[in-house]
Design a protein around this motif. Structure first.
Motif, PDB file in Angstrom:
ATOM      1  N   VAL A  40       0.799  -1.172  -0.054  1.00 50.82           N
ATOM      2  CA  VAL A  40       0.065   0.152  -0.174  1.00 50.82           C
ATOM      3  C   VAL A  40       0.879   1.237  -0.038  1.00 50.82           C
ATOM      4  CG1 VAL A  40      -1.654   1.356   1.328  1.00 50.82           C
ATOM      5  CG2 VAL A  40      -1.765  -1.089   0.981  1.00 50.82           C
ATOM      6  N   VAL A  41       2.086   1.393   0.747  1.00 49.26           N
ATOM      7  CA  VAL A  41       2.913   2.402   0.798  1.00 49.26           C
ATOM      8  C   VAL A  41       3.478   2.505  -0.584  1.00 49.26           C
ATOM      9  CG1 VAL A  41       4.935   3.265   1.966  1.00 49.26           C
ATOM     10  CG2 VAL A  41       3.082   2.192   3.433  1.00 49.26           C
ATOM     11  N   PHE A  42       3.771   1.484  -1.147  1.00 53.46           N
ATOM     12  CA  PHE A  42       4.504   1.505  -2.165  1.00 53.46           C
ATOM     13  C   PHE A  42       3.741   2.171  -3.369  1.00 53.46           C
ATOM     14  CE2 PHE A  42       5.326  -0.395  -6.542  1.00 53.46           C
ATOM     15  CZ  PHE A  42       6.737   0.052  -6.616  1.00 53.46           C
ATOM     16  N   LEU A  43       2.447   1.910  -3.285  1.00 56.05           N
ATOM     17  CA  LEU A  43       1.591   2.371  -4.338  1.00 56.05           C
ATOM     18  C   LEU A  43       1.225   3.786  -4.383  1.00 56.05           C
ATOM     19  CD1 LEU A  43      -1.042  -0.770  -4.842  1.00 56.05           C
ATOM     20  CD2 LEU A  43       0.536  -0.016  -6.333  1.00 56.05           C
ATOM     21  N   VAL A  44       0.880   3.978  -2.823  1.00 57.48           N
ATOM     22  CA  VAL A  44       0.786   5.476  -2.537  1.00 57.48           C
ATOM     23  C   VAL A  44       2.025   6.305  -3.245  1.00 57.48           C
ATOM     24  CG1 VAL A  44       0.645   7.005  -0.887  1.00 57.48           C
ATOM     25  CG2 VAL A  44      -1.027   4.979  -0.911  1.00 57.48           C
ATOM     26  N   LEU A  70       4.164   5.585  -5.275  1.00 56.56           N
ATOM     27  CA  LEU A  70       4.335   5.756  -6.723  1.00 56.56           C
ATOM     28  C   LEU A  70       3.341   6.661  -7.400  1.00 56.56           C
ATOM     29  CD1 LEU A  70       5.558   3.872  -9.019  1.00 56.56           C
ATOM     30  CD2 LEU A  70       3.589   2.333  -9.049  1.00 56.56           C
ATOM     31  N   TRP A  71       2.073   6.702  -6.800  1.00 57.87           N
ATOM     32  CA  TRP A  71       1.256   7.854  -7.242  1.00 57.87           C
ATOM     33  C   TRP A  71       1.430   9.314  -6.992  1.00 57.87           C
ATOM     34  CZ3 TRP A  71      -1.971   7.284 -11.454  1.00 57.87           C
ATOM     35  CH2 TRP A  71      -2.507   5.960 -11.720  1.00 57.87           C
ATOM     36  N   LEU A  72       2.247   9.438  -5.665  1.00 57.17           N
ATOM     37  CA  LEU A  72       2.355  10.616  -5.134  1.00 57.17           C
ATOM     38  C   LEU A  72       3.443  11.138  -5.836  1.00 57.17           C
ATOM     39  CD1 LEU A  72       1.535  12.521  -2.965  1.00 57.17           C
ATOM     40  CD2 LEU A  72       2.919  11.429  -1.314  1.00 57.17           C
ATOM     41  N   ILE A  73       4.597  10.604  -6.172  1.00 60.39           N
ATOM     42  CA  ILE A  73       5.837  11.248  -6.732  1.00 60.39           C
ATOM     43  C   ILE A  73       5.634  12.034  -8.044  1.00 60.39           C
ATOM     44  CG2 ILE A  73       7.918  10.801  -7.990  1.00 60.39           C
ATOM     45  CD1 ILE A  73       8.511   8.453  -5.766  1.00 60.39           C
ATOM     46  N   PRO A  74       4.668  11.681  -9.088  1.00 63.37           N
ATOM     47  CA  PRO A  74       4.573  12.355 -10.117  1.00 63.37           C
ATOM     48  C   PRO A  74       3.620  13.437  -9.784  1.00 63.37           C
ATOM     49  CG  PRO A  74       3.489  10.280 -10.454  1.00 63.37           C
ATOM     50  CD  PRO A  74       4.416  10.237  -9.331  1.00 63.37           C
ATOM     51  N   THR A  75       2.687  13.209  -9.152  1.00 60.13           N
ATOM     52  CA  THR A  75       1.902  14.394  -8.417  1.00 60.13           C
ATOM     53  C   THR A  75       2.404  15.583  -7.914  1.00 60.13           C
ATOM     54  OG1 THR A  75      -0.178  12.692  -8.204  1.00 60.13           O
ATOM     55  CG2 THR A  75      -0.483  15.049  -7.247  1.00 60.13           C
ATOM     56  N   VAL A  76       3.236  15.157  -6.928  1.00 61.74           N
ATOM     57  CA  VAL A  76       4.254  16.308  -6.568  1.00 61.74           C
ATOM     58  C   VAL A  76       5.032  16.990  -7.593  1.00 61.74           C
ATOM     59  CG1 VAL A  76       5.907  16.807  -4.883  1.00 61.74           C
ATOM     60  CG2 VAL A  76       4.373  15.159  -4.300  1.00 61.74           C
TER      61      VAL A  76
END
Length: 374
Positions: free
Chosen positions: A19-23, A25-31
């Motif tokens: 779960v942490v990895f997926l979060v 993974l999606w958070l990095i490009p958003t930031v």
């Protein structure tokens, strides 16, 4: 004993890590997109967003005024400082566009036709030419510019020509294209869930089959049909297009939810003399609100962020553009793909969908789990 209900699995750590990895993974490009939306185009081109807190090395061109040339022996000499104001430092310099950073500060660059150029780290330069200087020569150099963050990208998007019209057009397309398929699918889902008639199983199979049909296959035939019936490229045409593309998922989702409703309630209502329409409107529809809200979230997000269907089924004039078309065809097209504009536009366009999602997200899981358990 590991399989007993209520006991903690020994693989819980693996679930947490996943779960942490997926979060992340999606958070990095958003930031990265958020940071880029505040940077200017030159700094985005020079370095990645993760280097945005640091100074950026960029190449510049400075013009030297030929009127400042003075005769010194056999040469015409121009002296001065390439920085117009403020303190800065020259990292590398050059005398040609093809080699803007060929020399280190303090070195003398031998140019063509016996010319020479010397640039110091503080920007002081000496330019020599054996012939009379008639045109302003150029000095190319690289310098470290401090990190720059501003709201210019957002101002460009919000106050560009007709962006307010595009925002209203997006609402004009999205709201009916969300409500219409919900109304139609609710009636169809009730019929497939609680009404006995011939061919019901075949219709359910058709709905499931339509879920896997790519909408791109239907764009041209559907547009031709719209032209034949007279709605062509219009708001009515795009409403009907989004309705047709969204109905299979809506019917499937709502039907699965309605099948899981208690049969005793519906049968008791029919024993008391309620018609199918009364059962649907007074009992089934209120109980199906979580599924309705779940599909509304999906449909709203899809229509709001849609570009392909809008370009096909809306008129090509700028008065009918939605935000996605306005950003793609006007803002980005006229600026050669400005990533700062694109990043800012992305966050502005997701503001309304985020409000809708967080307002109705408590119904999302309940709607998705509809019919999974009895």
């Amino acid at each position: 004993m590991d399989n007993i209900a209520g006991t903690k699995s020994s693989l819980g750590w693996a679930v947490n890590i996943s779960v942490v990895f997926l979060v992340v993974l999606w958070l990095i490009p958003t930031v990265g997109l958020l940071v880029s939306s505040f940077r200017d185009r030159d700094q985005i081109t020079a370095t990645g967003w993760w280097l945005s807190p640091f100074a950026v090395e960029q190449n510049f061109q400075a013009r030297i005024s030929a009127e400042e040339a003075v005769r010194d022996g056999d040469y015409f000499v121009i002296q001065g400082n390439i920085f117009s104001g403020g303190e800065n430092e020259v990292i590398r310099f050059g005398g040609t566009r093809s080699a803007p950073t060929a020399f280190a500060p303090g070195e003398t660059a031998d140019l063509r036709r016996d010319r020479s150029l010397t640039v110091q780290a503080n920007g002081d330069f000496i330019y020599k030419n054996p012939n009379e200087i008639t045109r302003d020569p150029s000095v190319y150099y690289s310098s470290a510019t401090p990190p720059s963050f501003s709201l210019d990208n957002y101002r460009t998007i919000l106050f560009s020509n007709n962006m307010d019209v595009a925002f209203i057009n997006t609402f004009t397309v999205t709201i009916p294209a969300t409500i219409i398929p919900i109304l139609i699918a609710a009636f169809a889902a009730y019929a497939l869930a609680w009404m006995d008639f011939k061919g019901r199983g075949f219709l359910i199979a058709m709905v499931v089959g339509l879920l896997v049909v790519p909408l791109q296959l239907a764009l041209v035939p559907l547009l031709q049909f719209h032209n034949q019936v007279g709605i062509g490229q219009s708001f009515l045409g795009i409403w009907m297009a989004h309705t047709g593309f969204g109905l299979p998922l809506a019917i499937y989702l709502l039907r699965n939810y309605m099948v899981g409703l208690p049969r005793d309630i519906i049968e008791s209502a029919k024993v008391d003399g309620a018609t199918d329409f009364q059962v649907f409107t007074k009992i089934v529809l209120p109980l199906s609100f979580p599924a309705l809200a779940s599909f509304a979230i999906f449909q709203f997000l899809w229509v709001w962020n849609d570009l392909l269907v809008a370009k096909v089924f809306l008129p090509s004039n700028s008065e009918s553009w939605v935000m996605t078309v306005k950003i793609a065809d006007d803002l980005l097209g006229s600026r050669g793909g400005d990533w700062g504009i694109l990043a800012g536009a992305a966050f502005i366009s997701i503001a309304v969908p985020l409000i809708v999602f967080f307002t109705m997200q408590r119904y999302l899981v309940r709607g998705l789990l509809a019919g999974s358990v009895k």
